[in-house]
Design a protein around this motif. Structure first.
Motif, short mmCIF file in Angstrom:
data_model
loop_
_atom_site.label_atom_id
_atom_site.label_comp_id
_atom_site.label_asym_id
_atom_site.label_seq_id
_atom_site.Cartn_x
_atom_site.Cartn_y
_atom_site.Cartn_z
N SER A 1 34.14 41.38 48.59
CA SER A 1 35.51 41.03 48.93
C SER A 1 35.80 41.34 50.40
O SER A 1 36.50 40.57 51.07
CB SER A 1 36.48 41.79 48.02
N ASN B 1 41.61 43.97 46.29
CA ASN B 1 40.86 45.18 46.64
C ASN B 1 41.58 46.44 46.19
O ASN B 1 40.98 47.35 45.60
CB ASN B 1 40.63 45.24 48.15
N PHE C 1 35.65 50.72 41.77
CA PHE C 1 34.66 51.45 42.56
C PHE C 1 34.75 52.95 42.30
O PHE C 1 33.74 53.64 42.16
CB PHE C 1 34.87 51.15 44.05
N LEU D 1 33.41 45.21 45.75
CA LEU D 1 34.32 45.53 46.83
C LEU D 1 33.74 45.10 48.18
O LEU D 1 34.45 44.54 49.03
CB LEU D 1 34.62 47.03 46.84
N LEU E 1 39.60 46.28 42.64
CA LEU E 1 38.24 46.61 43.04
C LEU E 1 38.08 48.07 43.49
O LEU E 1 37.04 48.69 43.23
CB LEU E 1 37.78 45.67 44.16
N THR E 2 39.12 48.61 44.14
CA THR E 2 39.04 50.03 44.53
C THR E 2 39.04 50.95 43.31
O THR E 2 38.19 51.86 43.22
CB THR E 2 40.19 50.39 45.49
#
Length: 292
Positions: A264, A244, A252, A261, A248-249
């Motif tokens: 997850s 994350n 995003f 995200l 993923l952050t």
């Protein structure tokens, strides 16, 4: 480990599910308050939802906590009949579990007041978090020697776990609606998580060494085997947290697409529930024997 599960009695099965429910709701209530304070970028919608979640989790936490008392009485008596026996109930109420339940329920009642959203409710709710965290240091392994050190480690461990559990819903909520505030919220949580996860893992490791002595030797015990299973799931959870934060952050923030995200985060939620269920299981049916 398999033999211990197969030999479970009805009182133990009930105790496991009640204890797991208590862990989830109490940590969620305390963690929601912590995240209301830490996540300054939460919008009014997310803040309102998180206050309601904290309040209803606190109410459920009181119910699950109270149910532990008759179940402990049944354990003392040797059958479910003990759950209705006045003498056994008095013994359970007078035990460390009973004292812990009273303190924790007072804290949860204070947390529930945050739904009112008045000028005084945040301070009262924070006091509630303190009482809830302290309540975990008044029972179970936290009362083992050395008492002060164990109590402090459990306070740190529960505080960090509450923060993590309490962060799932506001992150999921904010990411789902997107925007710059959501990105800042996720980044802010990630910064705090670096410190909190370190406390969680460090305190947990110290508790393990103090309880079991030799972490390798304890694997020969039923308690240690359940603990090993828990640590495997914790490792998966840490992997998801790393994914994350590192991948993923930033994705995003760059694309505005929060679906990966959010997916997850759902897996993190599931992993945490599994961890708490495993914890409830091995603390209900096995205890560590010092293996050092």
């Amino acid at each position: 480990m398999g033999g211990a599960i197969a030999a479970l009695e009805p009182v133990q099965i009930a105790s496991i599910f009640v204890k797991a429910g208590m862990y989830v709701t109490v940590l969620l209530a305390a963690g929601s308050v912590i995240n209301l304070w830490l996540l300054a970028e939460l919008d009014s919608v997310a803040s309102g939802r998180l206050r309601r979640l904290a309040a209803w989790s606190a109410v459920a936490g009181v119910v699950f906590s109270a149910l532990n008392i008759p179940l402990r009485a049944a354990f003392f008596f040797g059958s479910i009949v003990g759950a209705f026996d006045p003498i056994m109930l008095q013994v359970a109420v007078s035990s460390p579990l009973g004292v812990s339940t009273v303190v924790g329920s007072m804290g949860l009642a204070a947390i529930a007041s945050i739904k009112l959203n008045r000028s005084w409710t945040r301070a009262v709710a924070f006091l509630g978090v303190v009482l809830v965290v302290i309540s975990f240091a008044l029972r179970g392994h936290a009362t083992s020697d050395p008492r002060v050190a164990m109590s402090m480690l459990f306070v740190i461990h529960i505080l960090a776990a509450s923060f993590w559990v309490g962060g799932f819903f506001p992150l999921y909520d904010m990411v789902g609606r997107g925007g710059a505030g959501a990105v800042r919220t996720v980044e802010q949580f990630g910064q705090a998580a670096l410190f909190m996860v370190g406390l969680l893992v460090g305190a947990g490791a110290a508790i393990l060494v103090m309880l079991a002595g030799d972490p390798i030797a304890v694997l020969t015990q039923t308690w240690g085997q359940f603990l090993a299973l828990k640590l495997i799931v914790v490792a998966l959870l840490l992997g998801l947290a790393g994914l994350n934060k590192l991948r993923l952050t930033p994705m995003f923030a760059e694309t505005g697409d929060g679906k990966p995200l959010r997916k997850s985060i759902r897996w993190e939620m599931a992993a945490f529930v599994l961890i708490l269920l495993i914890t409830a299981t091995f603390t209900s049916i096995a205890a560590p024997e010092y293996a050092g």
